[in-house]
Design a protein around this motif. Sequence first.
Motif, PDB file in Angstrom:
ATOM      1  N   LEU A   1       0.847  -1.186   0.000  1.00  0.00           N
ATOM      2  CA  LEU A   1       0.000   0.000   0.000  1.00  0.00           C
ATOM      3  C   LEU A   1       0.884   1.236   0.000  1.00  0.00           C
ATOM      4  O   LEU A   1       1.722   1.411   0.893  1.00  0.00           O
ATOM      5  N   GLY A   2       0.683   2.098  -1.015  1.00  0.00           N
ATOM      6  CA  GLY A   2       1.533   3.275  -1.160  1.00  0.00           C
ATOM      7  C   GLY A   2       2.489   3.144  -2.324  1.00  0.00           C
ATOM      8  O   GLY A   2       3.445   3.906  -2.452  1.00  0.00           O
ATOM      9  N   VAL A   3       2.231   2.170  -3.210  1.00  0.00           N
ATOM     10  CA  VAL A   3       3.056   1.945  -4.395  1.00  0.00           C
ATOM     11  C   VAL A   3       2.145   1.966  -5.622  1.00  0.00           C
ATOM     12  O   VAL A   3       1.099   1.313  -5.642  1.00  0.00           O
TER      13      VAL A   3
ATOM     14  N   GLY B   1       2.725   0.576   3.428  1.00  0.00           N
ATOM     15  CA  GLY B   1       2.194  -0.543   4.204  1.00  0.00           C
ATOM     16  C   GLY B   1       2.458  -1.851   3.487  1.00  0.00           C
ATOM     17  O   GLY B   1       2.144  -1.996   2.298  1.00  0.00           O
ATOM     18  N   ARG B   2       3.071  -2.790   4.185  1.00  0.00           N
ATOM     19  CA  ARG B   2       3.334  -4.124   3.625  1.00  0.00           C
ATOM     20  C   ARG B   2       2.365  -5.099   4.287  1.00  0.00           C
ATOM     21  O   ARG B   2       2.471  -5.400   5.466  1.00  0.00           O
ATOM     22  N   ILE B   3       1.398  -5.582   3.508  1.00  0.00           N
ATOM     23  CA  ILE B   3       0.342  -6.457   4.026  1.00  0.00           C
ATOM     24  C   ILE B   3       0.574  -7.863   3.480  1.00  0.00           C
ATOM     25  O   ILE B   3       0.504  -8.082   2.264  1.00  0.00           O
ATOM     26  N   THR B   4       0.882  -8.792   4.361  1.00  0.00           N
ATOM     27  CA  THR B   4       1.125 -10.184   3.966  1.00  0.00           C
ATOM     28  C   THR B   4      -0.158 -10.979   4.143  1.00  0.00           C
ATOM     29  O   THR B   4      -0.710 -11.053   5.245  1.00  0.00           O
ATOM     30  N   VAL B   5      -0.637 -11.562   3.043  1.00  0.00           N
ATOM     31  CA  VAL B   5      -1.923 -12.255   3.019  1.00  0.00           C
ATOM     32  C   VAL B   5      -1.693 -13.760   2.856  1.00  0.00           C
ATOM     33  O   VAL B   5      -1.053 -14.176   1.887  1.00  0.00           O
ATOM     34  N   PRO B   6      -2.175 -14.589   3.770  1.00  0.00           N
ATOM     35  CA  PRO B   6      -1.999 -16.045   3.617  1.00  0.00           C
ATOM     36  C   PRO B   6      -2.962 -16.612   2.575  1.00  0.00           C
ATOM     37  O   PRO B   6      -4.044 -16.052   2.341  1.00  0.00           O
ATOM     38  N   LYS B   7      -2.572 -17.711   1.959  1.00  0.00           N
ATOM     39  CA  LYS B   7      -3.484 -18.430   1.069  1.00  0.00           C
ATOM     40  C   LYS B   7      -4.543 -19.117   1.919  1.00  0.00           C
ATOM     41  O   LYS B   7      -4.223 -19.831   2.871  1.00  0.00           O
ATOM     42  N   SER B   8      -5.790 -18.908   1.600  1.00  0.00           N
ATOM     43  CA  SER B   8      -6.875 -19.483   2.390  1.00  0.00           C
ATOM     44  C   SER B   8      -7.265 -20.856   1.857  1.00  0.00           C
ATOM     45  O   SER B   8      -7.376 -21.050   0.645  1.00  0.00           O
ATOM     46  N   ARG B   9      -7.477 -21.797   2.773  1.00  0.00           N
ATOM     47  CA  ARG B   9      -7.950 -23.126   2.373  1.00  0.00           C
ATOM     48  C   ARG B   9      -9.463 -23.134   2.176  1.00  0.00           C
ATOM     49  O   ARG B   9     -10.024 -24.109   1.697  1.00  0.00           O
ATOM     50  N   GLN B  10     -10.108 -22.052   2.577  1.00  0.00           N
ATOM     51  CA  GLN B  10     -11.537 -21.892   2.332  1.00  0.00           C
ATOM     52  C   GLN B  10     -11.737 -20.730   1.362  1.00  0.00           C
ATOM     53  O   GLN B  10     -10.885 -19.862   1.248  1.00  0.00           O
ATOM     54  N   LEU B  11     -12.872 -20.718   0.695  1.00  0.00           N
ATOM     55  CA  LEU B  11     -13.203 -19.572  -0.135  1.00  0.00           C
ATOM     56  C   LEU B  11     -13.552 -18.404   0.772  1.00  0.00           C
ATOM     57  O   LEU B  11     -14.305 -18.553   1.734  1.00  0.00           O
ATOM     58  N   VAL B  12     -12.988 -17.248   0.478  1.00  0.00           N
ATOM     59  CA  VAL B  12     -13.161 -16.062   1.307  1.00  0.00           C
ATOM     60  C   VAL B  12     -13.868 -14.993   0.496  1.00  0.00           C
ATOM     61  O   VAL B  12     -13.564 -14.785  -0.687  1.00  0.00           O
TER      62      VAL B  12
END
Length: 304
Positions: free
Chosen positions: A51-53, A99-110
Amino acid sequence: MNETERQILELIGQGESLTLEFKSDLKSLPDRELIAAVVALANTEGGELLLGVEDNGDITGLHSNHKNLASLPALIANKTNPAIAVRVERCEIQGYYIGRITVPKSRQLVSTSDGLLLRRRLKLDGTPEAVPFYPHEFIQRQSAMGLTDPSAMPVIDVAVEELDPLQRLRIRNAIKKYGGDQSLLPLADNELDGALGLVVNDSGRRIPTIAGLLLLGSEIQLRRHLPAHEVAFQVLRGTDVQVNEFFRKPLLETFEEVELLFRARVSEEEIQVGLFRVPIPNFDRRVSGVNYLYRFDVNYPGRF
């Protein structure tokens, strides 16, 4: 330059991808757009959102509304369903805070709390985009995650008695020929079907699964219940198609025909090695067995 700044600059240098998203914050990125971008990452392979790029990699920094990122993980968790737990860092890069936001891969649909369901994909030019995640794609993703087995789904409109017994004979012959589990051979037909997952019991009724229909069904049944089932055999010379054969028969019967077509095109050339002449095929016969990948779509359609 510290290690974190070096890593982020390397990421930015790689450009956006399936697992990396840039978001401008010059005009204060709306929460809805931020949440949608996080959901798309989680529903694909996970990754990082910077965020910010800008999209072209220019670092322009955070808007004053986002100077304090401490509340962002809670906002994302509250605005996603099921809640996504992200990691957020505030990093100083070339005199700007991002802002560096690290998002995990979800095993469920989100989805977002508003019900928006997105995933990421690459466009023809190689750049990523977020697109709707349609219902018929759910089974594909669950299968890829190992959460469901589409081949085990029952086909309720077909009776076991309608299946082709000749195809069971092909299965038994294949077990003998290719060194399969020999303990399967003495089993009765109904026991073999159950052991291979070709049939399931539903309230005392035996119902073929998709795997059972693909292996034991007739061509007519396959066309009716799996209308997109198709195997293609092609021979190309450069970009020119020399052979283009299509099959919509049961799998083992199809594999036998494809193997014959394949073997007919394997040629050998002898070379002298010392005192011996050694035949060298243009394709190693040990890998002449074809590997197949089946993709399932809505209403059980699939295509090789």
